[in-house]
Design an enzyme around this catalytic site. Structure first.
Site, PDB file in Angstrom:
ATOM      1  CD1 TRP A 144      78.232   3.255 -10.643  1.00  0.00           C
ATOM      2  CD2 TRP A 144      79.194   2.541  -8.691  1.00  0.00           C
ATOM      3  NE1 TRP A 144      77.134   2.499 -10.088  1.00  0.00           N
ATOM      4  CE2 TRP A 144      77.746   2.127  -8.833  1.00  0.00           C
ATOM      5  CE3 TRP A 144      79.920   2.294  -7.898  1.00  0.00           C
ATOM      6  CZ2 TRP A 144      77.435   1.205  -7.777  1.00  0.00           C
ATOM      7  CZ3 TRP A 144      79.672   1.413  -6.943  1.00  0.00           C
ATOM      8  CH2 TRP A 144      78.179   0.896  -6.922  1.00  0.00           C
ATOM      9  CG  PHE A 161      78.240  -3.602 -17.107  1.00  0.00           C
ATOM     10  CD1 PHE A 161      78.735  -4.995 -16.835  1.00  0.00           C
ATOM     11  CD2 PHE A 161      76.908  -3.903 -17.709  1.00  0.00           C
ATOM     12  CE1 PHE A 161      78.774  -6.136 -17.351  1.00  0.00           C
ATOM     13  CE2 PHE A 161      76.474  -5.225 -18.179  1.00  0.00           C
ATOM     14  CZ  PHE A 161      77.342  -6.170 -18.052  1.00  0.00           C
ATOM     15  CD  GLU A 162      75.619   0.508 -17.062  1.00  0.00           C
ATOM     16  OE1 GLU A 162      76.210   1.058 -16.431  1.00  0.00           O
ATOM     17  OE2 GLU A 162      75.077  -0.663 -16.871  1.00  0.00           O
ATOM     18  CB  CYS A 165      87.154   4.655 -10.848  1.00  0.00           C
ATOM     19  SG  CYS A 165      87.747   4.044  -9.508  1.00  0.00           S
ATOM     20  CB  VAL A 166      85.762  -1.003 -11.537  1.00  0.00           C
ATOM     21  CG1 VAL A 166      84.860  -2.060 -10.878  1.00  0.00           C
ATOM     22  CG2 VAL A 166      85.388  -0.943 -13.016  1.00  0.00           C
ATOM     23  CB  THR A 216      80.223  -9.071  -4.290  1.00  0.00           C
ATOM     24  OG1 THR A 216      80.250  -7.949  -5.246  1.00  0.00           O
ATOM     25  CG2 THR A 216      79.431  -8.697  -3.016  1.00  0.00           C
ATOM     26  CG  HIS A 232      78.916  -6.422  -8.819  1.00  0.00           C
ATOM     27  ND1 HIS A 232      77.775  -6.771  -8.213  1.00  0.00           N
ATOM     28  CD2 HIS A 232      78.469  -5.593  -9.833  1.00  0.00           C
ATOM     29  CE1 HIS A 232      76.841  -6.117  -9.080  1.00  0.00           C
ATOM     30  NE2 HIS A 232      77.360  -5.525  -9.867  1.00  0.00           N
ATOM     31  CG  PHE A 253      90.586  -0.663 -20.851  1.00  0.00           C
ATOM     32  CD1 PHE A 253      89.255  -1.072 -20.610  1.00  0.00           C
ATOM     33  CD2 PHE A 253      91.396  -0.787 -19.763  1.00  0.00           C
ATOM     34  CE1 PHE A 253      88.876  -1.479 -19.362  1.00  0.00           C
ATOM     35  CE2 PHE A 253      91.315  -1.422 -18.552  1.00  0.00           C
ATOM     36  CZ  PHE A 253      89.813  -1.929 -18.333  1.00  0.00           C
ATOM     37  NE  ARG A 313      97.708   2.341  -9.810  1.00  0.00           N
ATOM     38  CZ  ARG A 313      98.100   2.438  -8.623  1.00  0.00           C
ATOM     39  NH1 ARG A 313      97.494   3.009  -7.402  1.00  0.00           N
ATOM     40  NH2 ARG A 313      99.091   1.650  -8.218  1.00  0.00           N
TER      41      ARG A 313
HETATM   42  C1  DLZ Z   1      77.410  -2.122  -9.421  1.00  0.00           C
HETATM   43  C2  DLZ Z   1      78.438  -1.605  -9.418  1.00  0.00           C
HETATM   44  C3  DLZ Z   1      79.575  -1.765  -8.323  1.00  0.00           C
HETATM   45  C4  DLZ Z   1      79.485  -2.698  -7.285  1.00  0.00           C
HETATM   46  N1  DLZ Z   1      80.649  -1.110  -8.337  1.00  0.00           N
HETATM   47  C5  DLZ Z   1      81.049  -0.356  -9.441  1.00  0.00           C
HETATM   48  C6  DLZ Z   1      82.162   0.359  -9.402  1.00  0.00           C
HETATM   49  O1  DLZ Z   1      83.274   0.188  -8.646  1.00  0.00           O
HETATM   50  N2  DLZ Z   1      82.628   1.119 -10.466  1.00  0.00           N
HETATM   51  C7  DLZ Z   1      81.703   1.305 -11.636  1.00  0.00           C
HETATM   52  O2  DLZ Z   1      82.013   2.178 -12.638  1.00  0.00           O
HETATM   53  N3  DLZ Z   1      80.402   0.504 -11.412  1.00  0.00           N
HETATM   54  C8  DLZ Z   1      80.177  -0.093 -10.535  1.00  0.00           C
HETATM   55  N4  DLZ Z   1      78.798  -0.661 -10.479  1.00  0.00           N
HETATM   56  C9  DLZ Z   1      77.784  -0.290 -11.563  1.00  0.00           C
HETATM   57  C10 DLZ Z   1      77.907  -1.091 -12.981  1.00  0.00           C
HETATM   58  O3  DLZ Z   1      79.150  -0.681 -13.682  1.00  0.00           O
HETATM   59  C11 DLZ Z   1      76.686  -1.030 -13.558  1.00  0.00           C
HETATM   60  O4  DLZ Z   1      76.370   0.195 -13.636  1.00  0.00           O
HETATM   61  C12 DLZ Z   1      75.362  -1.579 -12.981  1.00  0.00           C
HETATM   62  O5  DLZ Z   1      75.677  -2.841 -12.484  1.00  0.00           O
HETATM   63  C13 DLZ Z   1      74.478  -1.473 -13.913  1.00  0.00           C
HETATM   64  O6  DLZ Z   1      74.406  -2.230 -15.096  1.00  0.00           O
END
Ligand code: DLZ
Length: 169
Positions: free
Chosen positions: A31, A66-67, A89-90, A95, A97, A122, A136
């Site tokens: 992602w 998440f993985e 990177c999230v 939402t 999420h 991390f 960053r």
């Molecule tokens: C679903 C999702 C969303 C909305 N945003 C991110 C993000 O900003 N960064 C990231 O690494 N992953 C995101 N994901 C995907 C989740 O990490 C995950 O891969 C899915 O929910 C499937 O389990």
């Protein structure tokens, strides 16, 4: 959130332990790939700069942040590593999420390291927007990948040193 004064790439290279003979696994989220590729570049080049042989660095990709904990756990199960670096990177969306992913990943990575007696680092950016992530991941606030690699070297060295002193008793 990182304070504005902190540069993630600032460290004293003279006090970083050598990475010679270390095996390092890197798990990278797909992602926000422009960001995570820059984190990977920062982490990889820092490891090599401090003596880790390229043959001793394994890079695996996972679908999202998440993985990352499961990816790290699989590397530890099927390989021999002195440390695992998790890079992701999230970015805050509209939402909840963001909160679920950040909390779950941070907790699982911390728990994995404690459970396995292995440094699991991390290296995940959790930002309000893309600009903060750019800043960053090699931008004006440095690169979190560099910080993650330095942390991996320090923690792997701590484990080696303690193990060695135990043997010498
Ligand atoms: C679903 C999702 C969303 C909305 N945003 C991110 C993000 O900003 N960064 C990231 O690494 N992953 C995101 N994901 C995907 C989740 O990490 C995950 O891969 C899915 O929910 C499937 O389990």
């Amino acid at each position: 959130m990182t304070t504005k004064k902190t540069n993630l790439s600032d460290y004293n290279p003279d006090i970083i332990p050598s990475g010679k003979d270390l095996n390092i696994g890197i798990v990278v989220s797909e992602w926000n790939p422009t960001i995570t590729n820059s984190l990977l570049e920062g982490a990889y080049s820092t490891l090599v700069k401090h003596g880790v042989e390229e043959n001793n660095i394994t890079v695996e990709h996972v679908p999202g942040s998440f993985e990352l904990p499961t990816g790290a756990k699989l590397l530890l199960k099927y390989g021999k590593y002195d440390a695992i670096i998790c890079l992701g990177c999230v970015i805050q969306g509209e939402t909840r999420h963001f909160d679920f992913i950040c909390d779950a990943v941070a907790n699982a990575i911390a728990q994995l390291g404690v459970d396995e007696n292995k440094p699991v680092i991390f290296g995940v950016l959790t930002t309000n927007d893309m600009q903060q992530a750019i800043d960053r991941s090699g931008g004006k606030h440095g690169n979190k990948g560099v910080e993650a690699a330095v942390t991996a070297l320090k923690m792997a060295s701590l484990k080696r040193r303690l193990k060695q002193s135990e043997k010498n008793k």
